[in-house]
Design a protein around this motif. Structure first.
Motif, mmCIF file in Angstrom:
data_model
loop_
_atom_site.group_PDB
_atom_site.id
_atom_site.type_symbol
_atom_site.label_atom_id
_atom_site.label_comp_id
_atom_site.label_asym_id
_atom_site.label_seq_id
_atom_site.Cartn_x
_atom_site.Cartn_y
_atom_site.Cartn_z
ATOM 1 N N VAL A 177 3.408 -56.644 64.871
ATOM 2 C CA VAL A 177 4.852 -56.758 64.694
ATOM 3 C C VAL A 177 5.408 -57.535 65.882
ATOM 4 N N VAL A 196 11.785 -57.020 65.868
ATOM 5 C CA VAL A 196 12.534 -56.024 65.097
ATOM 6 C C VAL A 196 14.016 -56.264 65.348
ATOM 7 N N VAL A 240 6.117 -49.563 63.293
ATOM 8 C CA VAL A 240 7.378 -49.582 64.032
ATOM 9 C C VAL A 240 7.724 -48.147 64.399
ATOM 10 N N SER A 250 11.815 -56.149 60.278
ATOM 11 C CA SER A 250 10.667 -56.407 61.155
ATOM 12 C C SER A 250 9.888 -57.614 60.630
ATOM 13 N N GLY A 268 8.304 -52.279 68.138
ATOM 14 C CA GLY A 268 7.221 -52.853 67.349
ATOM 15 C C GLY A 268 5.906 -52.746 68.106
#
Length: 607
Positions: free
Chosen positions: A122, A125, A100, A136, A94
């Motif tokens: 992010v 994950v 991602v 995510s 992330g």
């Protein structure tokens, strides 16, 4: 029993590959992904993302060990002999840009990039254990389900009002845990909330399923850890829905940064847990999950890595991995650019003065007691972990911390104080704040982490507004905070706003103190005068020093009462009227005889 690995959601990501633990993936400050081989302890691969400076890596997660279902990788997997089933391939990263990155360790190159769904950083994950799906969570409060076969988002839904900070998929792939403002358990088939859990006052950074049992049997447990929280909580998913509070807590020395565990498949199988804290220490736990436990559990073993110098300096641990062999442990320590990986084994302590250092000792089941060098630590039943002599000694804690009881007491007070501030437990806070020892207060405040300083000042401010007796105690704590953490408080940009209540309260009390001082002075003067006057009245002698008696008339002498009145008060009035009549008669006689008043001058001439 299946091993579950996890990346650190705080600090720099670092995680071992599942099952074999053959690789260690980590991202350093330069934004590069480095994969180290733990068997030969060398750098295996290095990947530099195109935006490694602007979009740094925030989290890492290894894909499950299985055959790849994707066409381009199947031929390569079939061409490899032997270890196809257990070979790990994909690695999810992330980024701070909201994308991602999927990296293939088999190809040694970028597999694909998943973007376009997240508008924020992010934070976590997680892979699905069976299907080619990836989940995510981001600061945009959404969860995205990605399909690795198409490289596109399969589903997206709003998870919470706050950023999603942690995710975890159940071993059977049917449930998903997410952490934001609260902990939620989702049904992955319907994407609806199955349960909600509340109990952390700060952001939840770690979620792990602790058992593989189904929830309808009251045997499903999971654990959670939060920022600035020194307790790792275990929750039970009950069929009747009465699962509002955690059932077990594990005691830590600092907030968790890396967690690895072996799940429990039955009530007769214990949960094995390894936790690396922010302070660089490793704690090992082993517990049978079978209902609630009132008191927090202490670790069976605490590992602190140190150097081999005359004055050993603690070396922070980055990650730890449990192995199928219960007598060994894989550690990574040092720095992220050049980590040191080592496999350590348990060694039995024969007695307090001798220790056998032998690699392995397979099948040894004797109880292991904790020791510090050649000295046995007092008051602990912890197990001892040791490594090769060239790496230095592994200590339960630093030697300075075990020399005397006051330091341990100070550490306990600091731990209790932080836990009380985070959980807002009045009983814990009352127990800590009741101490009157200035040195203990000073050392406790010095050990409080910086994120807990401001909540401590707010708690002190709230208590100072109460009973004056409590305010006297709180002034000591406030003085210690200002002496120990002035530099940190001065660095806060909105210090005046955050400490406004304390400032105004002190200002108002200072003004009232001047008036109260005046009132106290006046009352003291008044009470002194009253006391003096009362003492003077008591000392007065009412006995007459001199008595003067007038000459009495012949009648009075005849009566025999010399200068004393009769008992009847009317005699006084009669005597006065008689005397007045006698005087008037004498005046009338003088007028008849022709006598008159003679002036003073004439009187002298006649003489």
């Amino acid at each position: 029993m299946a091993a579950v690995g996890g990346s650190s959601s705080l600090g720099l990501p670092c995680v071992f590959s599942p099952k074999s633990r053959q690789y260690l993936a980590l991202c350093a400050q330069d934004g590069r992904l480095r994969i180290w081989n733990t068997d030969i302890k060398t750098l295996n691969q290095e990947y530099v993302p195109s935006a490694h400076l602007s979009a740094t890596c925030t989290c890492i997660s290894w894909g499950p060990c299985r055959k790849a279902k994707e066409g381009p990788q199947r031929k390569k997997r079939k061409s490899e002999a032997g270890q196809v089933e257990n070979q790990v391939d994909l690695l999810a990263l992330g980024t701070a840009a909201g994308s991602v990155i999927i990296y293939s360790t088999v190809k040694g190159a970028l597999h694909c990039t998943l973007d376009g769904s997240h508008s924020g950083v992010v934070n976590c994950v997680q892979w699905h254990p069976e299907d080619c799906l990836l989940y995510s969570g981001s600061d945009d409060t959404h969860i995205v389900e990605w399909d690795l076969q198409t490289g596109k988002a399969r589903c997206k839904w709003k998870a919470d009002r706050a950023p999603v900070t942690s995710l975890c998929v159940s071993p059977d792939g049917k449930l998903l845990l997410s952490a934001g403002h609260t902990i939620k358990m989702w049904d992955l088939e319907t994407k609806e909330v199955y349960r909600k859990f509340t109990g952390h006052s700060t952001a939840v950074t770690t979620l792990r399923f602790a058992t593989t049992r189904p929830p309808d049997s009251d045997g499903l447990y999971f654990l959670s850890g939060a920022a600035h929280d020194r307790l790792l909580s275990v929750w039970q998913v009950r069929e009747d829905g009465k699962d509002k509070n955690s059932v077990v807590s594990f005691n830590l020395t600092d907030e968790p940064h890396h967690i690895d565990l072996f799940t429990s498949n039955s009530k007769e199988e214990a949960l094995r847990l390894a936790v690396v804290c922010k302070d660089g220490q490793l704690h090992l736990f082993e517990h049978f999950l079978n209902g609630p436990c009132k008191k927090p559990l202490s670790p069976l073993c605490t590992v602190q890595m140190t150097g081999v110098e005359d004055s050993p300096i603690p070396v922070p641990l980055l990650a730890a991995a449990l192995t199928t062999d219960t007598h060994s442990l894989l550690l990574a320590y040092g720095n992220h650019l050049q980590p040191v990986m080592e496999r350590v084994v348990k060694t039995p302590v024969v007695n307090a003065k001798s220790k056998v250092v032998v690699p392995g000792l397979p099948g040894h089941q004797a109880p292991v007691k904790g020791a510090l060098g050649s000295e046995k630590r007092k008051g602990t039943d912890a197990k001892e972990m040791s490594i090769e002599e060239r790496l230095g000694k592994i200590e339960m804690s630093s030697e300075k911390a075990v020399k005397g009881a006051p330091s341990l007491q100070t550490d306990n007070f600091a731990v209790l104080l932080v836990q009380g501030l985070e959980s807002k437990d009045a009983n814990i806070l009352n127990k800590v704040f009741q101490t009157r020892k200035d040195m203990l207060i000073k050392k406790t405040v010095a050990r409080v982490p910086l994120p807990a300083v401001l909540p401590l000042v707010e708690e002190i401010t709230k208590r100072m507004q109460g009973h004056p007796y409590t305010a006297v105690l709180m002034v000591r704590w406030l003085k210690a905070v200002l002496m120990q953490h002035t530099s940190y408080l001065a660095s806060l940009p909105d210090l005046m706003f955050q400490l406004g209540v304390l400032y105004h309260m002190i200002e108002s009390r200072v003004k009232m103190f001047h008036k109260l001082t005046k009132l106290h002075g006046k009352l003291y003067l008044l009470m002194t005068q009253v006391a003096t006057s009362s003492n003077e009245v008591k000392d007065v002698d009412h006995t007459a020093k001199l008595v003067y008696e007038e000459e009495s008339s012949d009648e009075d002498n005849a009566s025999g009462d010399e200068g004393l009145p009769d008992e009847d008060s009317d005699n006084w009035e009669e005597d006065e009227t008689k005397e007045d009549k006698v005087e008037e008669g004498m005046r009338m006689e003088s007028k008849v005889t022709g006598d008159s008043d003679i002036e003073p001058g004439n009187e002298s001439e006649e003489e």
